[in-house]
Design a protein around this motif. Structure first.
Motif, PDB file in Angstrom:
ATOM      1  N   LYS A 291       0.837  -1.209   0.000  1.00  0.00           N
ATOM      2  CA  LYS A 291       0.000   0.000   0.000  1.00  0.00           C
ATOM      3  C   LYS A 291       0.872   1.260   0.000  1.00  0.00           C
ATOM      4  O   LYS A 291       0.612   2.237  -0.712  1.00  0.00           O
ATOM      5  CB  LYS A 291      -0.897  -0.022   1.236  1.00  0.00           C
ATOM      6  N   ALA A 292       1.931   1.199   0.856  1.00  0.00           N
ATOM      7  CA  ALA A 292       2.841   2.350   0.966  1.00  0.00           C
ATOM      8  C   ALA A 292       3.555   2.602  -0.356  1.00  0.00           C
ATOM      9  O   ALA A 292       3.695   3.750  -0.808  1.00  0.00           O
ATOM     10  CB  ALA A 292       3.860   2.093   2.070  1.00  0.00           C
ATOM     11  N   VAL A 293       3.985   1.493  -0.995  1.00  0.00           N
ATOM     12  CA  VAL A 293       4.677   1.605  -2.289  1.00  0.00           C
ATOM     13  C   VAL A 293       3.741   2.218  -3.332  1.00  0.00           C
ATOM     14  O   VAL A 293       4.116   3.085  -4.120  1.00  0.00           O
ATOM     15  CB  VAL A 293       5.188   0.220  -2.751  1.00  0.00           C
ATOM     16  N   LYS A 294       2.472   1.706  -3.310  1.00  0.00           N
ATOM     17  CA  LYS A 294       1.463   2.194  -4.251  1.00  0.00           C
ATOM     18  C   LYS A 294       1.207   3.692  -4.055  1.00  0.00           C
ATOM     19  O   LYS A 294       1.105   4.472  -5.008  1.00  0.00           O
ATOM     20  CB  LYS A 294       0.167   1.397  -4.051  1.00  0.00           C
ATOM     21  N   LYS A 295       1.104   4.096  -2.747  1.00  0.00           N
ATOM     22  CA  LYS A 295       0.840   5.498  -2.405  1.00  0.00           C
ATOM     23  C   LYS A 295       1.974   6.392  -2.901  1.00  0.00           C
ATOM     24  O   LYS A 295       1.761   7.471  -3.465  1.00  0.00           O
ATOM     25  CB  LYS A 295       0.713   5.621  -0.883  1.00  0.00           C
ATOM     26  N   ALA A 296       3.202   5.885  -2.676  1.00  0.00           N
ATOM     27  CA  ALA A 296       4.387   6.648  -3.108  1.00  0.00           C
ATOM     28  C   ALA A 296       4.396   6.793  -4.627  1.00  0.00           C
ATOM     29  O   ALA A 296       4.727   7.857  -5.169  1.00  0.00           O
ATOM     30  CB  ALA A 296       5.655   5.926  -2.627  1.00  0.00           C
ATOM     31  N   ALA A 297       4.018   5.694  -5.301  1.00  0.00           N
ATOM     32  CA  ALA A 297       3.988   5.725  -6.772  1.00  0.00           C
ATOM     33  C   ALA A 297       2.951   6.728  -7.274  1.00  0.00           C
ATOM     34  O   ALA A 297       3.191   7.480  -8.234  1.00  0.00           O
ATOM     35  CB  ALA A 297       3.666   4.330  -7.305  1.00  0.00           C
ATOM     36  N   VAL A 298       1.782   6.756  -6.593  1.00  0.00           N
ATOM     37  CA  VAL A 298       0.711   7.714  -6.974  1.00  0.00           C
ATOM     38  C   VAL A 298       1.180   9.149  -6.787  1.00  0.00           C
ATOM     39  O   VAL A 298       0.955  10.018  -7.638  1.00  0.00           O
ATOM     40  CB  VAL A 298      -0.565   7.439  -6.135  1.00  0.00           C
ATOM     41  N   LYS A 299       1.868   9.406  -5.631  1.00  0.00           N
ATOM     42  CA  LYS A 299       2.389  10.749  -5.353  1.00  0.00           C
ATOM     43  C   LYS A 299       3.391  11.177  -6.418  1.00  0.00           C
ATOM     44  O   LYS A 299       3.411  12.323  -6.872  1.00  0.00           O
ATOM     45  CB  LYS A 299       3.047  10.778  -3.974  1.00  0.00           C
ATOM     46  N   LYS A 300       4.230  10.211  -6.806  1.00  0.00           N
ATOM     47  CA  LYS A 300       5.265  10.492  -7.793  1.00  0.00           C
ATOM     48  C   LYS A 300       4.635  10.885  -9.134  1.00  0.00           C
ATOM     49  O   LYS A 300       5.054  11.843  -9.790  1.00  0.00           O
ATOM     50  CB  LYS A 300       6.137   9.239  -7.976  1.00  0.00           C
ATOM     51  N   VAL A 301       3.607  10.088  -9.509  1.00  0.00           N
ATOM     52  CA  VAL A 301       2.894  10.371 -10.767  1.00  0.00           C
ATOM     53  C   VAL A 301       2.232  11.744 -10.706  1.00  0.00           C
ATOM     54  O   VAL A 301       2.255  12.514 -11.666  1.00  0.00           O
ATOM     55  CB  VAL A 301       1.843   9.260 -11.038  1.00  0.00           C
ATOM     56  N   ALA A 302       1.628  12.061  -9.506  1.00  0.00           N
ATOM     57  CA  ALA A 302       0.948  13.355  -9.327  1.00  0.00           C
ATOM     58  C   ALA A 302       1.944  14.509  -9.459  1.00  0.00           C
ATOM     59  O   ALA A 302       1.656  15.538 -10.100  1.00  0.00           O
ATOM     60  CB  ALA A 302       0.275  13.391  -7.960  1.00  0.00           C
ATOM     61  N   LYS A 303       3.116  14.321  -8.860  1.00  0.00           N
ATOM     62  CA  LYS A 303       4.161  15.361  -8.951  1.00  0.00           C
ATOM     63  C   LYS A 303       4.598  15.577 -10.392  1.00  0.00           C
ATOM     64  O   LYS A 303       4.784  16.709 -10.848  1.00  0.00           O
ATOM     65  CB  LYS A 303       5.367  14.959  -8.105  1.00  0.00           C
ATOM     66  N   LYS A 304       4.784  14.439 -11.098  1.00  0.00           N
ATOM     67  CA  LYS A 304       5.206  14.518 -12.500  1.00  0.00           C
ATOM     68  C   LYS A 304       4.176  15.271 -13.335  1.00  0.00           C
ATOM     69  O   LYS A 304       4.497  16.120 -14.166  1.00  0.00           O
ATOM     70  CB  LYS A 304       5.405  13.105 -13.057  1.00  0.00           C
ATOM     71  N   THR A 305       2.900  14.914 -13.074  1.00  0.00           N
ATOM     72  CA  THR A 305       1.794  15.550 -13.818  1.00  0.00           C
ATOM     73  C   THR A 305       1.767  17.056 -13.540  1.00  0.00           C
ATOM     74  O   THR A 305       1.599  17.879 -14.457  1.00  0.00           O
ATOM     75  CB  THR A 305       0.458  14.916 -13.402  1.00  0.00           C
ATOM     76  N   ALA A 306       1.929  17.414 -12.231  1.00  0.00           N
ATOM     77  CA  ALA A 306       1.924  18.847 -11.850  1.00  0.00           C
ATOM     78  C   ALA A 306       3.086  19.581 -12.509  1.00  0.00           C
ATOM     79  O   ALA A 306       2.944  20.720 -13.005  1.00  0.00           O
ATOM     80  CB  ALA A 306       2.010  18.959 -10.328  1.00  0.00           C
ATOM     81  N   ALA A 307       4.255  18.935 -12.526  1.00  0.00           N
ATOM     82  CA  ALA A 307       5.444  19.542 -13.131  1.00  0.00           C
ATOM     83  C   ALA A 307       5.229  19.777 -14.619  1.00  0.00           C
ATOM     84  O   ALA A 307       5.614  20.817 -15.177  1.00  0.00           O
ATOM     85  CB  ALA A 307       6.648  18.619 -12.907  1.00  0.00           C
ATOM     86  N   LYS A 308       4.590  18.775 -15.269  1.00  0.00           N
ATOM     87  CA  LYS A 308       4.321  18.910 -16.705  1.00  0.00           C
ATOM     88  C   LYS A 308       3.380  20.079 -16.981  1.00  0.00           C
ATOM     89  O   LYS A 308       3.551  20.840 -17.936  1.00  0.00           O
ATOM     90  CB  LYS A 308       3.695  17.614 -17.228  1.00  0.00           C
ATOM     91  N   LYS A 309       2.345  20.216 -16.111  1.00  0.00           N
ATOM     92  CA  LYS A 309       1.367  21.306 -16.261  1.00  0.00           C
ATOM     93  C   LYS A 309       2.048  22.668 -16.133  1.00  0.00           C
ATOM     94  O   LYS A 309       1.804  23.600 -16.903  1.00  0.00           O
ATOM     95  CB  LYS A 309       0.264  21.172 -15.215  1.00  0.00           C
ATOM     96  N   VAL A 310       2.911  22.786 -15.120  1.00  0.00           N
ATOM     97  CA  VAL A 310       3.647  24.047 -14.882  1.00  0.00           C
ATOM     98  C   VAL A 310       4.527  24.371 -16.075  1.00  0.00           C
ATOM     99  O   VAL A 310       4.580  25.515 -16.556  1.00  0.00           O
ATOM    100  CB  VAL A 310       4.481  23.955 -13.585  1.00  0.00           C
ATOM    101  N   ALA A 311       5.220  23.331 -16.582  1.00  0.00           N
ATOM    102  CA  ALA A 311       6.121  23.528 -17.728  1.00  0.00           C
ATOM    103  C   ALA A 311       5.329  23.970 -18.954  1.00  0.00           C
ATOM    104  O   ALA A 311       5.745  24.858 -19.725  1.00  0.00           O
ATOM    105  CB  ALA A 311       6.871  22.225 -18.009  1.00  0.00           C
ATOM    106  N   LYS A 312       4.162  23.347 -19.139  1.00  0.00           N
ATOM    107  CA  LYS A 312       3.302  23.658 -20.285  1.00  0.00           C
ATOM    108  C   LYS A 312       2.831  25.125 -20.216  1.00  0.00           C
ATOM    109  O   LYS A 312       2.823  25.863 -21.215  1.00  0.00           O
ATOM    110  CB  LYS A 312       2.090  22.723 -20.278  1.00  0.00           C
ATOM    111  N   LYS A 313       2.434  25.510 -18.990  1.00  0.00           N
ATOM    112  CA  LYS A 313       1.939  26.866 -18.752  1.00  0.00           C
ATOM    113  C   LYS A 313       3.049  27.887 -19.043  1.00  0.00           C
ATOM    114  O   LYS A 313       2.829  28.943 -19.685  1.00  0.00           O
ATOM    115  CB  LYS A 313       1.488  26.999 -17.293  1.00  0.00           C
ATOM    116  N   ALA A 314       4.242  27.573 -18.557  1.00  0.00           N
ATOM    117  CA  ALA A 314       5.401  28.460 -18.768  1.00  0.00           C
ATOM    118  C   ALA A 314       5.717  28.592 -20.251  1.00  0.00           C
ATOM    119  O   ALA A 314       6.022  29.679 -20.762  1.00  0.00           O
ATOM    120  CB  ALA A 314       6.612  27.901 -18.005  1.00  0.00           C
TER     121      ALA A 314
END
Length: 333
Positions: A291-314
């Motif tokens: 569960k912890a591994v899964k949660k960490a993986a979800v957080k990582k994906v969320a961070k990546k997605t947020a970073a992509k959005k910021v980069a796109k906006k910039a």
């Protein structure tokens, strides 16, 4: 005459045992007969014997406890025939002590030897009628019509395809146990081996000759001692008092044996429960880790997605600035 009859499955012990018992008028004692006798009795030990029989798992400890209780109840005055008991050298030692206490030690150990190829042929070739129970052998005496019983015409049941491998494994286990047991009786000067590969009649004549020539052993009390039976009751006592004392002693012995077996069973149950609990804890830890591994993986994906959005906006902002500059430059011209 007191005899132990040993031999691998398919060696012909059953028929030979019947002949010995009938000729010398002695009871045949098997594991099944002892377990069934105790299982029919009320109480904790009877319940344990019934459970072990139904599960086809009679431990050495339980079997010896049942023998200790049942042997004094049997009429062994003319002798007895133990078939496939004891099962190893350790059991033989304990059984000898019991029988010596009863004043009925083993006189003779008979071992039937059969060529391994013939043994496999006898066992693997066995087929049986589903209806009347008639036995055949596909190699030696098959039914007249393949798959049909000569006696009643019902279907004859064949063994499953993996039966040969199962039999081969059983024989390997049997031979491994037999080595030390045969050595035990050999050292005691009681072992006689017979080739059981051929017909039953010649084998029976050889066995009978050895039995007739074997002197019966007796266990006498030491000088100055009173004569006691296996329960420790003096034979010189009046019969009524002796019987009462025997019953009391046997009852106490039975109770003690039942307690020991029950205690052992309780320990096993506790051990099983503890093992289950440990396994459950391990499974829970594993699930939590996943569960912890899964949660960490979800957080990582969320961070990546947020970073992509910021980069796109910039990127969009930069492109808009460039477009504004270009438009201003054109106006100046």
């Amino acid at each position: 005459m007191r005899i132990v009859l040993l031999g691998p499955p398919g060696s012909g012990k059953g028929e030979l045992a019947e002949r010995i018992a009938r000729t010398y008028d002695i009871p045949i004692i098997t594991q099944a007969s002892i377990v069934d006798a105790v299982a029919a009795e009320p109480g904790e030990l009877g319940r344990l014997a019934a459970e072990a029989r139904d599960a086809a798992r009679v431990s050495d400890e339980l079997l010896l406890a049942l023998l200790r209780i049942q042997l004094p109840k049997l009429d062994l005055s003319r002798g007895y025939l133990l078939v496939d008991m004891p099962r190893d050298a350790g059991q033989a030692d304990v059984l000898d002590a019991m029988l010596n206490d009863l004043g009925k030690p083993i006189d003779l150990a008979i071992k039937l030897d059969v060529d391994m190829d013939e043994l496999m042929e006898r066992l693997v070739g066995r087929v049986q009628c589903d209806h009347c129970g008639a036995l055949y052998n596909m190699y030696v005496n098959p039914p007249l019509v393949d798959g049909v019983c000569d006696e009643c015409g019902a279907r004859v049941r064949r063994r499953p395809p993996d039966y040969e491998e199962t039999i081969s494994n059983r024989l390997r286990v049997y031979e491994g146990q037999m080595g030390p047991l045969l050595q035990y009786y050999q050292q005691a000067g009681k072992l006689h081996r017979f080739d059981a590969t051929g017909e039953v009649e010649p084998l029976w004549q050889q066995v009978k000759a050895v039995i007739d020539a074997t002197p019966s052993l007796e266990v006498a009390p030491a000088p100055g001692e009173t004569t006691e039976d296996a329960t420790g009751v003096d034979d010189t006592e009046p019969s009524a008092a002796k019987t009462k004392k025997q019953a009391t002693v046997r009852k106490a012995a039975k109770k003690t044996a039942a307690k020991k077996v029950a205690k052992k069973a309780a320990k096993k149950t506790v051990a099983k429960k503890a093992a289950k609990k440990t396994a459950a804890k391990k499974a829970a830890k594993k699930a939590a880790a996943k569960k912890a591994v899964k949660k960490a993986a979800v957080k990582k994906v969320a961070k990546k997605t947020a970073a992509k959005k910021v980069a796109k906006k910039a990127t969009k902002k930069t492109a808009a600035k460039k477009a504004t500059k270009k438009a201003a430059a054109r106006r100046r011209r």
